[in-house]
Design a protein around this motif. Structure first.
Motif, PDB file in Angstrom:
ATOM      1  N   ASP A 139       0.559  -1.254  -0.070  1.00 52.60           N
ATOM      2  CA  ASP A 139       0.011   0.052   0.067  1.00 52.60           C
ATOM      3  C   ASP A 139       0.765   1.286   0.101  1.00 52.60           C
ATOM      4  O   ASP A 139       0.762   2.466  -0.549  1.00 52.60           O
ATOM      5  CB  ASP A 139      -0.754  -0.048   1.249  1.00 52.60           C
ATOM      6  CG  ASP A 139      -2.152  -1.099   1.125  1.00 52.60           C
ATOM      7  OD1 ASP A 139      -2.318  -1.539   0.063  1.00 52.60           O
ATOM      8  OD2 ASP A 139      -2.581  -1.400   2.140  1.00 52.60           O
ATOM      9  N   LEU A 140       1.908   1.237   0.595  1.00 54.17           N
ATOM     10  CA  LEU A 140       2.868   2.429   0.919  1.00 54.17           C
ATOM     11  C   LEU A 140       3.496   2.528  -0.696  1.00 54.17           C
ATOM     12  O   LEU A 140       3.558   3.670  -0.907  1.00 54.17           O
ATOM     13  CB  LEU A 140       3.891   2.131   2.132  1.00 54.17           C
ATOM     14  CG  LEU A 140       5.092   2.972   2.002  1.00 54.17           C
ATOM     15  CD1 LEU A 140       4.617   4.630   2.306  1.00 54.17           C
ATOM     16  CD2 LEU A 140       6.101   2.380   2.964  1.00 54.17           C
ATOM     17  N   SER A 141       4.057   1.687  -1.169  1.00 56.20           N
ATOM     18  CA  SER A 141       4.503   1.512  -2.312  1.00 56.20           C
ATOM     19  C   SER A 141       3.867   2.506  -3.412  1.00 56.20           C
ATOM     20  O   SER A 141       4.327   2.699  -4.525  1.00 56.20           O
ATOM     21  CB  SER A 141       5.235   0.244  -2.874  1.00 56.20           C
ATOM     22  OG  SER A 141       3.993  -0.411  -3.074  1.00 56.20           O
ATOM     23  N   HIS A 142       2.385   2.516  -3.268  1.00 55.10           N
ATOM     24  CA  HIS A 142       1.635   3.022  -4.492  1.00 55.10           C
ATOM     25  C   HIS A 142       0.998   4.085  -3.784  1.00 55.10           C
ATOM     26  O   HIS A 142      -0.084   4.691  -4.407  1.00 55.10           O
ATOM     27  CB  HIS A 142       0.499   2.004  -4.764  1.00 55.10           C
ATOM     28  CG  HIS A 142       0.947   0.719  -5.680  1.00 55.10           C
ATOM     29  ND1 HIS A 142       1.471  -0.158  -4.820  1.00 55.10           N
ATOM     30  CD2 HIS A 142       1.139   0.565  -6.895  1.00 55.10           C
ATOM     31  CE1 HIS A 142       2.053  -1.172  -5.723  1.00 55.10           C
ATOM     32  NE2 HIS A 142       1.754  -0.718  -6.985  1.00 55.10           N
ATOM     33  N   ASP A 143       1.594   4.638  -2.866  1.00 54.31           N
ATOM     34  CA  ASP A 143       0.986   5.809  -2.051  1.00 54.31           C
ATOM     35  C   ASP A 143       1.890   7.000  -1.878  1.00 54.31           C
ATOM     36  O   ASP A 143       2.843   6.923  -1.175  1.00 54.31           O
ATOM     37  CB  ASP A 143       0.479   5.487  -0.702  1.00 54.31           C
ATOM     38  CG  ASP A 143      -0.082   6.610  -0.019  1.00 54.31           C
ATOM     39  OD1 ASP A 143      -0.545   7.717  -0.698  1.00 54.31           O
ATOM     40  OD2 ASP A 143      -0.153   6.654   1.152  1.00 54.31           O
ATOM     41  N   GLY A 144       1.800   8.110  -2.972  1.00 55.26           N
ATOM     42  CA  GLY A 144       2.723   9.096  -2.917  1.00 55.26           C
ATOM     43  C   GLY A 144       4.108   8.780  -2.890  1.00 55.26           C
ATOM     44  O   GLY A 144       4.849   9.492  -1.852  1.00 55.26           O
ATOM     45  N   GLY A 145       4.835   8.354  -3.991  1.00 57.05           N
ATOM     46  CA  GLY A 145       6.349   8.190  -3.873  1.00 57.05           C
ATOM     47  C   GLY A 145       6.683   7.112  -3.035  1.00 57.05           C
ATOM     48  O   GLY A 145       7.977   6.997  -2.806  1.00 57.05           O
ATOM     49  N   GLY A 146       5.697   6.136  -2.664  1.00 60.11           N
ATOM     50  CA  GLY A 146       6.525   4.932  -1.858  1.00 60.11           C
ATOM     51  C   GLY A 146       7.656   4.005  -2.575  1.00 60.11           C
ATOM     52  O   GLY A 146       8.392   3.532  -1.909  1.00 60.11           O
ATOM     53  N   SER A 147       7.259   4.088  -3.791  1.00 57.06           N
ATOM     54  CA  SER A 147       8.253   3.116  -4.409  1.00 57.06           C
ATOM     55  C   SER A 147       9.611   3.698  -4.561  1.00 57.06           C
ATOM     56  O   SER A 147      10.573   3.153  -4.637  1.00 57.06           O
ATOM     57  CB  SER A 147       7.723   2.766  -6.153  1.00 57.06           C
ATOM     58  OG  SER A 147       7.632   4.036  -6.665  1.00 57.06           O
TER      59      SER A 147
END
Length: 209
Positions: A97-105
């Motif tokens: 979820d983080l990786s697809h949320d505002g620059g998480g990747s």
């Protein structure tokens, strides 16, 4: 958001991008101030030093990520029918979820840099501040996998974490198709990774040379 908070956030966002691209040593404060559109005084005011700035880049993402992980794990621990896949989901899904949320990747590339560059002080910071989260997950994995020695379990968890980091960084060969939504792609990634990780963790202990 007030002006001070906005400036701090802008610096953190610029630093994250630069660290991902150039590494911690390779990204200079001069490049950072230019990218963030601020002067050096603003960086010193908000962070005091480059080392503190690096740590805040990690806090911004990891505080939220690990709070979500622990909340998900709390729903699993103690449940009589809890499975290995349930624990893996608590570990993997918040991260995806983080990786697809505002620059998480982008942040995951920063995290990979932290280990690739062998920065001992940064590793200590991560261990001191977030090691307790991994210990809680490891304890639950150990409970569900009593056939594995401590060393064997650590090997496997390390490999699972590496696979997750790779999936989050966006470097993989499996890219989202144009006719697949972001949510569906993330769910597909989670399902594959949970199944793959569970199989690796459950595999019978080997006699490795």
């Amino acid at each position: 958001m007030n002006s001070s908070a906005s400036t701090k956030e802008r610096i953190l966002t610029a630093a994250e991008a630069l660290f991902a691209q150039r590494g911690f040593e390779g990204a200079s404060l001069r490049q950072l101030t230019a990218a963030a559109g601020v002067n050096l005084a603003a960086v010193n005011y908000h962070f005091g030093s480059k080392d503190n700035l690096v740590e805040e880049v990690f806090r911004r993402r990891l505080d939220q990520l690990n709070a979500r992980r622990l909340a998900a794990l709390k729903q699993v621990v103690g449940q009589p029918d809890a499975t290995l896949e349930d624990v893996l989901a608590a570990f993997i899904r918040p991260a995806l979820d983080l990786s697809h949320d505002g620059g998480g990747s982008l942040f995951m590339r920063v995290l990979a840099r932290a280990f690739a560059e062998h920065d001992d002080s940064l590793r200590k910071f991560l261990s001191d501040n977030y090691g307790h989260v991994m210990r809680q997950f490891t304890a639950e994995f150990a409970r569900l996998l009593p056939q594995l020695s401590k060393e064997e379990l650590y090997w496997r968890i390390d490999l699972v974490t590496g696979a997750l980091t790779h999936a989050m960084s966006g470097f993989g060969i499996i890219q989202r198709k144009s006719d697949v939504s972001e949510t569906t792609h993330r769910e597909q990634t989670a399902a594959h990774l949970i199944r793959f990780s569970a199989a690796g963790l459950k595999d019978a202990p080997g006699d490795w040379a």
